[in-house]
Design a protein around this motif. Structure first.
Motif, PDB file in Angstrom:
ATOM      1  N   UNK A  32       1.282  -1.122  -0.004  1.00  0.00           N
ATOM      2  CA  UNK A  32      -0.103   0.154  -0.225  1.00  0.00           C
ATOM      3  C   UNK A  32       1.113   1.362  -0.206  1.00  0.00           C
ATOM      4  N   UNK A  33       1.765   1.295   0.100  1.00  0.00           N
ATOM      5  CA  UNK A  33       3.388   2.092   0.748  1.00  0.00           C
ATOM      6  C   UNK A  33       2.068   2.935   1.658  1.00  0.00           C
ATOM      7  N   UNK A  34       2.644   4.254   2.617  1.00  0.00           N
ATOM      8  CA  UNK A  34       2.103   5.039   3.298  1.00  0.00           C
ATOM      9  C   UNK A  34       1.265   6.103   2.684  1.00  0.00           C
ATOM     10  N   UNK A  35      -0.179   5.752   2.666  1.00  0.00           N
ATOM     11  CA  UNK A  35      -0.935   5.892   2.664  1.00  0.00           C
ATOM     12  C   UNK A  35      -1.537   7.064   1.414  1.00  0.00           C
ATOM     13  N   UNK A  36      -1.047   6.752   0.700  1.00  0.00           N
ATOM     14  CA  UNK A  36      -0.790   7.005  -0.469  1.00  0.00           C
ATOM     15  C   UNK A  36      -2.447   6.638  -1.466  1.00  0.00           C
ATOM     16  N   UNK A  37      -3.572   5.689  -1.419  1.00  0.00           N
ATOM     17  CA  UNK A  37      -4.570   5.056  -1.965  1.00  0.00           C
ATOM     18  C   UNK A  37      -5.582   5.791  -1.464  1.00  0.00           C
ATOM     19  N   UNK A  38      -6.514   6.185  -1.723  1.00  0.00           N
ATOM     20  CA  UNK A  38      -7.492   6.725  -0.593  1.00  0.00           C
ATOM     21  C   UNK A  38      -8.832   5.486  -1.016  1.00  0.00           C
ATOM     22  N   UNK A  39      -9.139   4.758  -0.251  1.00  0.00           N
ATOM     23  CA  UNK A  39     -10.209   3.523   0.049  1.00  0.00           C
ATOM     24  C   UNK A  39     -11.515   4.463  -0.455  1.00  0.00           C
ATOM     25  N   UNK A  40     -12.624   3.935  -1.292  1.00  0.00           N
ATOM     26  CA  UNK A  40     -13.527   3.774  -1.536  1.00  0.00           C
ATOM     27  C   UNK A  40     -14.724   4.938  -1.359  1.00  0.00           C
ATOM     28  N   UNK A  41     -14.625   5.365   0.249  1.00  0.00           N
ATOM     29  CA  UNK A  41     -15.678   6.531   1.356  1.00  0.00           C
ATOM     30  C   UNK A  41     -14.950   6.806   1.438  1.00  0.00           C
ATOM     31  N   UNK A  42     -15.933   8.849   1.545  1.00  0.00           N
ATOM     32  CA  UNK A  42     -15.459   9.765   2.972  1.00  0.00           C
ATOM     33  C   UNK A  42     -16.150  10.055   3.426  1.00  0.00           C
TER      34      UNK A  42
END
Ligand code: PLP
Length: 371
Positions: A34-44
């Motif tokens: 995942x790296x460090x906090x690179x990909x946001x998840x599907x929802x906010x």
């Protein structure tokens, strides 16, 4: 600013989840690395302040936002954030690490910048709800987490110099590998006496976007001129006392086994990790001090280890301090010392539910029924 209304009221969050979330395959590919906090998840989770109150708390698909070029955050800097971790537990549950402290700090940051705060209850409800909904995104290998990043910024389109009357809250989550991907290795820090991070009475004790921007040139210069990884900031008044790094607090370990960290006097960010280490160190029988630490003291030979601490890295050992026209200070053999290593191991174990210390620091995320 209007007096705060409904301060205790927990919002009802409107559920309009992403109709096209990542597939199991796409998600597992990201979670593999995942790296460090690179990909946001599907929802906010988003919310809006206007007409004098916070409203429209909504869980919805992650997406870019449209911002008016006159949005006041862009011009006058009303923009704050937080950072915390949700960690997978051995029993399959997920726990947020001391989110109540982040909630309080977020409200303090807001007040300092003339932003209407989100109540602690609203903040916690939003964090629990989003992490619960995104729990398939919580990685479970040791050292990994789901990073939780709330932001709050002024969106009112207006160039008049005054606090805005419209704000946006955005809560996003991003899977995270350990911050330093290599093994637990020591970083180097550089001292540049001509810059300061925070002055008495200023914004050093809050998590506002501008503090970070103000640190970048010094970081580039320490990197280019001293070859170091981070800036070690000194106090603005006397330039003799240690403060912290740009995004991490600092601690020193002495030859008698005691540990000291600069005290909080308004120019240092009150880190959750810093506070946790102070408590944990005492529970482990160490003498823990909050006091002034001079740069001279580091040269006395009594300091045998130095380390930085913050949510992202947890603990980053500092192997070397550099300053132009001075000899380098090297702690131990330049590799992580035993106290930093011990505290790191204990803190990560607490976060993962593998330690009997401070169980109250883990806030188990309520499992909501899946819609
Ligand atoms: C966020 C931050 C820290 C670390 O705080 P934690 O709550 O431990 O993550 C330290 N210093 C600064 C300047 C920060 O912004």
């Amino acid at each position: 600013m209007e007096p705060l209304r409904d301060y205790q009221e927990v919002p009802v969050i409107d559920f309009q989840p992403n109709p096209h979330p990542a597939s199991d395959f796409e998600r597992s590919e990201i979670l593999r690395n995942p790296g460090f906090a690179v990909h946001a998840t599907d929802n906010v989770i988003t919310a809006t302040w206007s007409d004098g109150n916070w409203h429209d708390f909504r869980l919805e698909a992650f997406s870019p936002i449209r911002l008016d070029p006159r949005a006041m955050a862009l011009h006058y800097g009303q923009s704050i954030f937080e950072g915390m971790k949700a960690v997978a537990q051995g029993d399959g549950s997920v726990a947020l690490f001391r989110p109540d402290l982040n909630a309080r700090r977020f409200a303090n940051s807001a007040l300092r910048l003339g932003i209407p705060p989100i109540s602690v209850e609203m903040f916690l409800e939003a964090c629990h709800t989003l992490v619960s909904h995104e729990r398939a995104w919580v990685p479970d290998r040791p050292g990994t987490s789901l990073y939780v990043r709330p932001t709050l910024f002024a969106v009112e389109p207006c160039l008049t110099v005054r606090p805005a009357e419209e704000y946006r809250f955005e809560l996003i989550t991003l899977p995270a590998a350990p911050y330093f991907s290599a093994e637990f290795t020591a970083i180097s820090v550089g001292v540049l006496p001509e810059y300061t991070r925070a002055a008495p009475g200023g914004t050093g004790a809050i998590k506002c976007a501008g503090n970070y921007a103000a640190s970048y040139l010094a970081k580039k210069r320490t990197h280019d001129e001293l070859g170091t990884d981070e800036v070690l900031w000194l106090d603005a008044t006397t330039h003799t006392n240690l403060e912290e790094l740009s995004g991490m607090n600092v601690m020193c370990v002495y030859e008698d086994g005691s540990v000291a960290t600069p005290r909080l006097e308004g120019t240092i960010l009150p880190g959750v990790t810093r506070d946790s280490i102070l408590h944990l160190g005492r529970a482990l029988g160490k003498e823990m001090h909050e006091r002034d630490i001079t740069l001279e003291e580091l040269r006395s030979g009594r300091v045998v280890e130095m380390f930085a601490c913050g949510t992202a890295a947890v603990i980053a050992p500092i192997g070397r301090v550099r300053q132009a026209d001075h000899e380098d200070l090297v702690f131990g053999d330049g590799t992580p010392g035993p106290v930093a290593t011990q505290l790191f191991g204990e803190l990560v174990a607490i976060q993962r539910g593998e330690s009997s210390h401070f169980p109250e620091w883990r806030h188990t995320v309520r499992h909501l029924p899946t819609l």
